[in-house]
Design a protein around this motif. Structure first.
Motif, PDB file in Angstrom:
ATOM      1  N   PRO A  73       0.905  -1.172   0.044  1.00  0.00           N
ATOM      2  CA  PRO A  73      -0.090   0.043  -0.020  1.00  0.00           C
ATOM      3  C   PRO A  73       0.885   1.301   0.066  1.00  0.00           C
ATOM      4  O   PRO A  73       1.936   1.148   0.588  1.00  0.00           O
ATOM      5  N   PHE A  74       0.276   2.398  -0.524  1.00  0.00           N
ATOM      6  CA  PHE A  74       0.912   3.568  -0.569  1.00  0.00           C
ATOM      7  C   PHE A  74       0.151   4.718   0.358  1.00  0.00           C
ATOM      8  O   PHE A  74      -1.099   4.394   0.189  1.00  0.00           O
ATOM      9  N   THR A  75       0.734   5.486   0.955  1.00  0.00           N
ATOM     10  CA  THR A  75       0.093   6.661   1.576  1.00  0.00           C
ATOM     11  C   THR A  75       0.732   7.831   1.394  1.00  0.00           C
ATOM     12  O   THR A  75       1.972   7.917   1.741  1.00  0.00           O
ATOM     13  N   VAL A  76       0.118   8.831   0.647  1.00  0.00           N
ATOM     14  CA  VAL A  76       0.663   9.950   0.380  1.00  0.00           C
ATOM     15  C   VAL A  76      -0.203  11.120   0.591  1.00  0.00           C
ATOM     16  O   VAL A  76      -1.627  11.067   0.696  1.00  0.00           O
ATOM     17  N   ASP A  84      -5.328  19.382   4.761  1.00  0.00           N
ATOM     18  CA  ASP A  84      -4.660  18.126   4.576  1.00  0.00           C
ATOM     19  C   ASP A  84      -5.394  16.985   4.047  1.00  0.00           C
ATOM     20  O   ASP A  84      -6.586  16.854   4.729  1.00  0.00           O
ATOM     21  N   LYS A  85      -5.096  16.580   2.819  1.00  0.00           N
ATOM     22  CA  LYS A  85      -5.751  15.573   2.340  1.00  0.00           C
ATOM     23  C   LYS A  85      -4.847  14.264   1.998  1.00  0.00           C
ATOM     24  O   LYS A  85      -3.577  14.560   1.671  1.00  0.00           O
ATOM     25  N   TYR A  86      -5.298  13.087   2.315  1.00  0.00           N
ATOM     26  CA  TYR A  86      -4.369  11.807   2.482  1.00  0.00           C
ATOM     27  C   TYR A  86      -4.995  10.825   1.415  1.00  0.00           C
ATOM     28  O   TYR A  86      -6.164  10.736   1.162  1.00  0.00           O
ATOM     29  N   LEU A  87      -4.243  10.192   0.482  1.00  0.00           N
ATOM     30  CA  LEU A  87      -4.483   9.077  -0.201  1.00  0.00           C
ATOM     31  C   LEU A  87      -3.925   7.829   0.275  1.00  0.00           C
ATOM     32  O   LEU A  87      -2.637   7.810   0.304  1.00  0.00           O
ATOM     33  N   GLN A  88      -4.711   6.826   0.815  1.00  0.00           N
ATOM     34  CA  GLN A  88      -4.199   5.496   0.907  1.00  0.00           C
ATOM     35  C   GLN A  88      -4.545   4.563  -0.119  1.00  0.00           C
ATOM     36  O   GLN A  88      -5.908   4.312  -0.304  1.00  0.00           O
ATOM     37  N   ILE A  89      -3.837   4.006  -0.965  1.00  0.00           N
ATOM     38  CA  ILE A  89      -4.336   3.207  -2.003  1.00  0.00           C
ATOM     39  C   ILE A  89      -3.311   1.888  -2.137  1.00  0.00           C
ATOM     40  O   ILE A  89      -2.299   1.635  -1.799  1.00  0.00           O
ATOM     41  N   SER A  90      -4.170   0.717  -2.419  1.00  0.00           N
ATOM     42  CA  SER A  90      -3.398  -0.490  -2.877  1.00  0.00           C
ATOM     43  C   SER A  90      -3.986  -0.916  -4.122  1.00  0.00           C
ATOM     44  O   SER A  90      -4.933  -0.573  -4.539  1.00  0.00           O
ATOM     45  N   MET A  91      -2.777  -1.434  -5.041  1.00  0.00           N
ATOM     46  CA  MET A  91      -3.005  -1.735  -6.279  1.00  0.00           C
ATOM     47  C   MET A  91      -2.341  -3.105  -6.718  1.00  0.00           C
ATOM     48  O   MET A  91      -1.408  -3.304  -6.116  1.00  0.00           O
ATOM     49  N   THR A  92      -2.888  -3.889  -7.623  1.00  0.00           N
ATOM     50  CA  THR A  92      -2.399  -5.005  -8.337  1.00  0.00           C
ATOM     51  C   THR A  92      -1.991  -4.732  -9.671  1.00  0.00           C
ATOM     52  O   THR A  92      -2.771  -3.908 -10.580  1.00  0.00           O
ATOM     53  N   LEU A  93      -0.692  -4.935 -10.314  1.00  0.00           N
ATOM     54  CA  LEU A  93      -0.426  -4.620 -11.658  1.00  0.00           C
ATOM     55  C   LEU A  93      -0.482  -6.082 -12.370  1.00  0.00           C
ATOM     56  O   LEU A  93      -0.450  -7.343 -11.840  1.00  0.00           O
ATOM     57  N   GLN A  94      -1.202  -5.800 -13.486  1.00  0.00           N
ATOM     58  CA  GLN A  94      -1.239  -7.024 -14.399  1.00  0.00           C
ATOM     59  C   GLN A  94       0.170  -6.891 -15.444  1.00  0.00           C
ATOM     60  O   GLN A  94      -0.053  -6.014 -16.364  1.00  0.00           O
ATOM     61  N   VAL A  95       0.904  -7.934 -15.578  1.00  0.00           N
ATOM     62  CA  VAL A  95       2.062  -8.231 -16.426  1.00  0.00           C
ATOM     63  C   VAL A  95       1.854  -9.073 -17.529  1.00  0.00           C
ATOM     64  O   VAL A  95       1.013 -10.412 -17.310  1.00  0.00           O
ATOM     65  N   GLN A  96       2.890  -9.202 -18.206  1.00  0.00           N
ATOM     66  CA  GLN A  96       2.574 -10.136 -19.429  1.00  0.00           C
ATOM     67  C   GLN A  96       3.252 -11.430 -18.681  1.00  0.00           C
ATOM     68  O   GLN A  96       2.309 -12.445 -19.351  1.00  0.00           O
ATOM     69  N   ASP A  97       4.050 -11.814 -17.864  1.00  0.00           N
ATOM     70  CA  ASP A  97       4.750 -13.090 -17.697  1.00  0.00           C
ATOM     71  C   ASP A  97       5.423 -12.959 -16.480  1.00  0.00           C
ATOM     72  O   ASP A  97       5.621 -11.881 -15.788  1.00  0.00           O
ATOM     73  N   GLU A  98       5.969 -14.149 -15.755  1.00  0.00           N
ATOM     74  CA  GLU A  98       6.710 -14.166 -14.700  1.00  0.00           C
ATOM     75  C   GLU A  98       8.168 -13.380 -14.967  1.00  0.00           C
ATOM     76  O   GLU A  98       8.492 -12.771 -13.686  1.00  0.00           O
TER      77      GLU A  98
END
Length: 168
Positions: A73-76, A84-98
């Motif tokens: 997760p990212f918190t910025v 003050d405003k904050y963003l807490q975000i978690s993400m998953t990347l989709q990639v081509q292969d291992e």
């Protein structure tokens, strides 16, 4: 007078062969139609076999399952005029292969730095709308896809999926 009966004999002699030639003509036409239908049917069967073989070839190749890489997760702090405003975000990347997963993991500090700079430059109102999130997805793909070396190959990232998205 001899000439007249000869004509009569000739007329009566022509009639039977004319009937036989019509029968022969009908048989030849029927045979030609039969051959055309048979050739068309054979061509149709061959075309179906060819398309069935192509379908088997496509089915024989197993579909590659998507490969995902979950990021921590990212918190910025967000750009904001009203406090003050904050963003807490978690993400998953989709990639081509291992191979891409291993490359990104090996260069994770660069990826996190790029994403922190991108996310902290955003305004809270900008990313709250659906369009803003879509734009953010495209910008994240662009940042993560950038090569890690000056003349290196870009990463092959095909998608970003938010698993958590909180603006406070």
């Amino acid at each position: 007078m001899a000439k007249a009966p000869a004509k009569a004999a000739t007329d009566s002699g022509d009639a039977p062969p004319a009937g036989k030639s019509k029968k022969k003509l009908l048989i030849m036409i029927a045979a030609a139609v039969f051959l055309l239908v048979a050739a068309g049917g054979g061509a149709l069967v061959m075309m179906k076999k060819g398309s069935a073989n192509k379908e088997k070839e496509h089915k024989a190749e197993p579909a590659k399952a998507p490969v995902f890489l979950a990021l921590e997760p990212f918190t910025v702090n967000l750009q904001s005029d009203g406090g003050d405003k904050y963003l807490q975000i978690s993400m998953t990347l989709q990639v081509q292969d291992e191979e891409q997963v291993n490359l990104i993991k090996a260069n994770m500090p660069q990826i996190r730095s790029r994403l922190l700079l991108l996310l902290s430059s955003k305004d809270a109102t900008e990313i709250l709308s659906g369009e803003g999130k879509e734009k953010l997805v495209n910008e994240i793909i662009e940042k993560v896809s950038q090569p890690f070396t000056a003349k290196g190959e870009p990463q092959k990232v095909s998608g970003v999926f938010f698993t958590s998205f909180v603006v406070q």
